[in-house]
Design a protein around this motif. Sequence first.
Motif, PDB file in Angstrom:
ATOM      1  N   ARG A 138       0.834  -1.209   0.000  1.00 45.76           N
ATOM      2  CA  ARG A 138       0.000   0.000   0.000  1.00 45.76           C
ATOM      3  C   ARG A 138       0.868   1.258   0.000  1.00 45.76           C
ATOM      4  NH1 ARG A 138      -4.035   1.273  -1.985  1.00 45.76           N
ATOM      5  NH2 ARG A 138      -4.756   2.768  -0.449  1.00 45.76           N
ATOM      6  N   VAL A 139       2.033   1.180   0.643  1.00 42.00           N
ATOM      7  CA  VAL A 139       2.895   2.365   0.714  1.00 42.00           C
ATOM      8  C   VAL A 139       3.234   2.830  -0.695  1.00 42.00           C
ATOM      9  CG1 VAL A 139       5.129   3.258   1.450  1.00 42.00           C
ATOM     10  CG2 VAL A 139       3.872   1.717   2.925  1.00 42.00           C
ATOM     11  N   ILE A 140       3.509   1.878  -1.584  1.00 43.89           N
ATOM     12  CA  ILE A 140       3.932   2.311  -2.924  1.00 43.89           C
ATOM     13  C   ILE A 140       2.775   2.407  -3.903  1.00 43.89           C
ATOM     14  CG2 ILE A 140       6.349   1.610  -2.770  1.00 43.89           C
ATOM     15  CD1 ILE A 140       5.557  -0.965  -4.161  1.00 43.89           C
ATOM     16  N   THR A 141       1.606   1.858  -3.556  1.00 42.52           N
ATOM     17  CA  THR A 141       0.521   1.947  -4.534  1.00 42.52           C
ATOM     18  C   THR A 141      -0.522   2.996  -4.169  1.00 42.52           C
ATOM     19  OG1 THR A 141      -0.596   0.150  -3.401  1.00 42.52           O
ATOM     20  CG2 THR A 141       0.698  -0.441  -5.337  1.00 42.52           C
ATOM     21  N   ALA A 176      -0.324   6.642   2.103  1.00 41.97           N
ATOM     22  CA  ALA A 176       0.939   5.911   1.996  1.00 41.97           C
ATOM     23  C   ALA A 176       1.709   6.009   3.304  1.00 41.97           C
ATOM     24  CB  ALA A 176       1.767   6.462   0.846  1.00 41.97           C
ATOM     25  N   ALA A 177       1.759   7.209   3.873  1.00 44.20           N
ATOM     26  CA  ALA A 177       2.498   7.393   5.123  1.00 44.20           C
ATOM     27  C   ALA A 177       1.849   6.590   6.247  1.00 44.20           C
ATOM     28  CB  ALA A 177       2.551   8.874   5.482  1.00 44.20           C
ATOM     29  N   LEU A 178       0.516   6.572   6.264  1.00 38.17           N
ATOM     30  CA  LEU A 178      -0.168   5.805   7.309  1.00 38.17           C
ATOM     31  C   LEU A 178       0.083   4.303   7.139  1.00 38.17           C
ATOM     32  CD1 LEU A 178      -3.482   7.803   7.616  1.00 38.17           C
ATOM     33  CD2 LEU A 178      -1.665   7.600   9.305  1.00 38.17           C
ATOM     34  N   SER A 179       0.131   3.834   5.888  1.00 38.83           N
ATOM     35  CA  SER A 179       0.450   2.431   5.657  1.00 38.83           C
ATOM     36  C   SER A 179       1.850   2.114   6.153  1.00 38.83           C
ATOM     37  CB  SER A 179       0.370   2.098   4.176  1.00 38.83           C
ATOM     38  OG  SER A 179      -0.885   2.413   3.680  1.00 38.83           O
ATOM     39  N   LEU A 180       2.753   3.093   5.977  1.00 39.33           N
ATOM     40  CA  LEU A 180       4.122   2.885   6.461  1.00 39.33           C
ATOM     41  C   LEU A 180       4.118   2.727   7.978  1.00 39.33           C
ATOM     42  CD1 LEU A 180       6.921   2.658   5.317  1.00 39.33           C
ATOM     43  CD2 LEU A 180       7.245   5.081   5.661  1.00 39.33           C
ATOM     44  N   VAL A 181       3.268   3.503   8.655  1.00 35.67           N
ATOM     45  CA  VAL A 181       3.142   3.360  10.108  1.00 35.67           C
ATOM     46  C   VAL A 181       2.721   1.935  10.457  1.00 35.67           C
ATOM     47  CG1 VAL A 181       1.796   4.071  12.109  1.00 35.67           C
ATOM     48  CG2 VAL A 181       2.657   5.784  10.528  1.00 35.67           C
ATOM     49  N   VAL A 202       9.389   9.983  13.996  1.00 34.10           N
ATOM     50  CA  VAL A 202       9.761  10.188  12.598  1.00 34.10           C
ATOM     51  C   VAL A 202       8.533  10.261  11.702  1.00 34.10           C
ATOM     52  CG1 VAL A 202      11.021   9.213  10.672  1.00 34.10           C
ATOM     53  CG2 VAL A 202      11.973   9.082  12.958  1.00 34.10           C
ATOM     54  N   MET A 203       7.615   9.300  11.883  1.00 35.56           N
ATOM     55  CA  MET A 203       6.480   9.266  10.974  1.00 35.56           C
ATOM     56  C   MET A 203       5.524  10.422  11.203  1.00 35.56           C
ATOM     57  SD  MET A 203       7.037   7.181   8.785  1.00 35.56           S
ATOM     58  CE  MET A 203       5.526   7.491   7.927  1.00 35.56           C
ATOM     59  N   VAL A 234       5.010  16.906   7.143  1.00 41.45           N
ATOM     60  CA  VAL A 234       5.624  17.416   5.917  1.00 41.45           C
ATOM     61  C   VAL A 234       4.745  17.087   4.726  1.00 41.45           C
ATOM     62  CG1 VAL A 234       7.619  17.198   4.420  1.00 41.45           C
ATOM     63  CG2 VAL A 234       7.922  17.259   6.882  1.00 41.45           C
ATOM     64  N   VAL A 235       4.256  15.824   4.694  1.00 37.31           N
ATOM     65  CA  VAL A 235       3.433  15.415   3.558  1.00 37.31           C
ATOM     66  C   VAL A 235       2.179  16.266   3.476  1.00 37.31           C
ATOM     67  CG1 VAL A 235       1.981  13.541   2.726  1.00 37.31           C
ATOM     68  CG2 VAL A 235       4.291  13.074   3.446  1.00 37.31           C
ATOM     69  N   MET A 236       1.584  16.565   4.642  1.00 36.33           N
ATOM     70  CA  MET A 236       0.354  17.354   4.617  1.00 36.33           C
ATOM     71  C   MET A 236       0.628  18.806   4.258  1.00 36.33           C
ATOM     72  SD  MET A 236      -1.592  15.921   7.918  1.00 36.33           S
ATOM     73  CE  MET A 236      -2.255  14.286   8.012  1.00 36.33           C
ATOM     74  N   MET A 237       1.797  19.305   4.632  1.00 40.14           N
ATOM     75  CA  MET A 237       2.072  20.717   4.377  1.00 40.14           C
ATOM     76  C   MET A 237       2.506  20.969   2.946  1.00 40.14           C
ATOM     77  SD  MET A 237       3.214  22.706   7.549  1.00 40.14           S
ATOM     78  CE  MET A 237       4.668  22.344   8.266  1.00 40.14           C
ATOM     79  N   LEU A 238       3.222  20.011   2.368  1.00 37.54           N
ATOM     80  CA  LEU A 238       3.676  20.219   0.997  1.00 37.54           C
ATOM     81  C   LEU A 238       2.537  19.917   0.050  1.00 37.54           C
ATOM     82  CD1 LEU A 238       7.194  18.589   0.989  1.00 37.54           C
ATOM     83  CD2 LEU A 238       6.611  20.989   1.059  1.00 37.54           C
ATOM     84  N   ASP A 239       2.492  20.679  -1.005  1.00 34.89           N
ATOM     85  CA  ASP A 239       1.470  20.436  -2.006  1.00 34.89           C
ATOM     86  C   ASP A 239       2.117  19.623  -3.117  1.00 34.89           C
ATOM     87  OD1 ASP A 239      -0.835  20.517  -3.382  1.00 34.89           O
ATOM     88  OD2 ASP A 239      -0.435  22.465  -4.288  1.00 34.89           O
TER      89      ASP A 239
END
Lengths: 205, 489
Positions: A21-24, A31-36, A66-67, A73-78
């Motif tokens: 799921r992280v990569i798909t 993706a970040a949540l799947s990494l968690v 870290v996550m 970061v993921v949420m702040m960057l567009d």
Amino acid sequence: MQFTDFVFYFLSAILLLASLRVITARNPVHAALSLVLAFFTAAGLWLLLEAEFLAITLVLVYIGAVMVLFLFVVMMLDINLEELRRGFWSYLPAGLLVGGLMVVEMIMVLGSRDFGLAEPLAHAADYSNTKELGRVLYTEYVYPFELAAVLLLVAMIAAITLTHRKRADTRPINPADQVKVKRADRIRMVNLKPQKPEAPKEDDA
Amino acid sequence: MNNPQLATLPDFTPALPEIFILIMACAILLLGVMFKDRDWAYPLTLFTLVAAAAITVLTSVPQVQITFSGQFVDDPMADVLKLMAYFATLTVAVYSRPYLIERGLFKVEFFVLVLFALLGMMVMISANHFLTLYIGLELLSLSLYALVALQRDSAQSTEAAMKYFVLGALASGFLLYGMSLLYGVTGTLELPAMALALQAGVADQPVLIFGLVFLIAGLGFKLGVAPFHMWVPDIYHGAPSAVTLFIGSAPKLAAFAFTIRLLVNGLHPEVANWQGMLAVMAVLSLAIGNLAAIMQTNIKRMLAYSTISHMGFLLLGIMSGTFAGYAAGMFYVIAYVLMSLGSFGLVVYLSRGGAEPGLEAENIDDFRGLNSRNPWLAAMMAILMFSMAGLPPFVGFYAKLAILQSLVGAGYVWLAVVAVMFSLIGAFYYLRVVKVLYFDAPKPNAPVYAAIPDVQALLSVNVLAVMLLGILPQPLFTLCTYAMQMTLQ
């Protein structure tokens, strides 16, 4: 099948699905949540291996710190995903071919053998993983331990060097100065003599 | 405290140079933060390097010392390579000072990162354990990534740093994967213990070779040999010339030590398995390096491809699997570092605009008719090019000869023939630079270079060393042979 085997396969299945799921995942937050989730199940696997300290560190440091930062970061960057995915279909065949070959090779070479090593013995129930780790870390491995600290220092220096900019147009505020300010610093009393406004000049025109 | 080992401290003496460099790097950083208006970093860095050399010489003993529970080894090979690394770093600092000042990069960070990179190299040179090898490599790489990106307003440098970072991370992944498989097979991470375990035979030969492939792929990336060479020209071209000068010189010593520690100290029982892989990489590097260099118009790119071919030559020495080959390899890498320092040093020295700051001398065209503008610089460049091409009486000739001798001695005559053939092809592009220096008319608006005494003096010493070591190679060669003998006894 023993209970531990069941737990192992259960956690491994979740780990594989989560990694996939992280990569798909289309949404980077997903993706970040799947990494968690992947980290969490990996921590479970480590618990099975009697590496309790590492498992808890993984949860505390990677998931806890870290996550969370990563998600921020993921949420702040567009991030424009379409642009990132543009080459996906054209690269897919080559990627699948290489990846598939690697998997086949690894299955053929590594397989399900155990490197010819003897089966590790389980430790007694009162064996302290953390204590052993600490003992080894500060005696036998003190040299690489210190070097790892230097590595972090270099990472810090590099990050500051590359991103810190001294800008001339900023107006920093010192709160201490603001608190200590007196009325006299802000207001100046000026003694003005009363004077008559000048009479408007008479226009000849 | 039931373990008596806990009560005793490890022997710190062999690691004194590393400790000193670390303390000084931190001190320079702190001084730079506290006294922003003084330029202490440059003289302090020079002092650090000289003092570290003194410490290394004073603590050197003619035997192998192992400390920190088998993590660290200090032997004559390490001492010689470390001394050379100090010299290379000192030379880089001196050569790049005018360049850095002109571009506003003359900052504390440059010198601190260079010192940390040097520390990483020293850790690699003295590593006796997979863990220290890897951490040393990362310490070096991380400092280099930051150095490449130091000129952060330049899109080219930033792109180069990004490429270097991504590919370097990939290579580290390869290395780590290979290391973990080897650990699985042998059950140890300590290099001599691994050699013993391999000698006794392992149960799972296919996994061992599988791990070895990953290890050598990672090694190839870090050495910059074909087919893992793609990053080298882009990074050399994109980085500020002063950083290219650094990347192209001292880290090669560490890469050589890394290869020797890994393949010879740790995996020598598997010599038959890694020999073939090294031979393929070496021949490919010689071919790609020399052929691609012919087409370059940018001198930094040309020298990058020349690096690839030189690293291929170096691998040939190690690949022979004999003692003579390792000693010849050590001589070669020292000779190469001297030549690389000189040639990149001249590129950096000539990248001065004077009235027009920020002007680079990057293209071979910029060197046109240098002889009529500054005969001394032109002569030095010509000597370095002759030496790189392997013409006698310069050091490059003797270095190549020693490698070829070791190859023939080990029975790889065909490899020696291939190497000579590609060296002949390679001579073309080196000689073309000489032709441009002497027989082409200078560009009409070519800048005139005012001499900077300290840089020019050190450049002259550097080129003189290239010449003298070519005429009298025996002392250095004896030193390399002796160091290898002590290390591999």
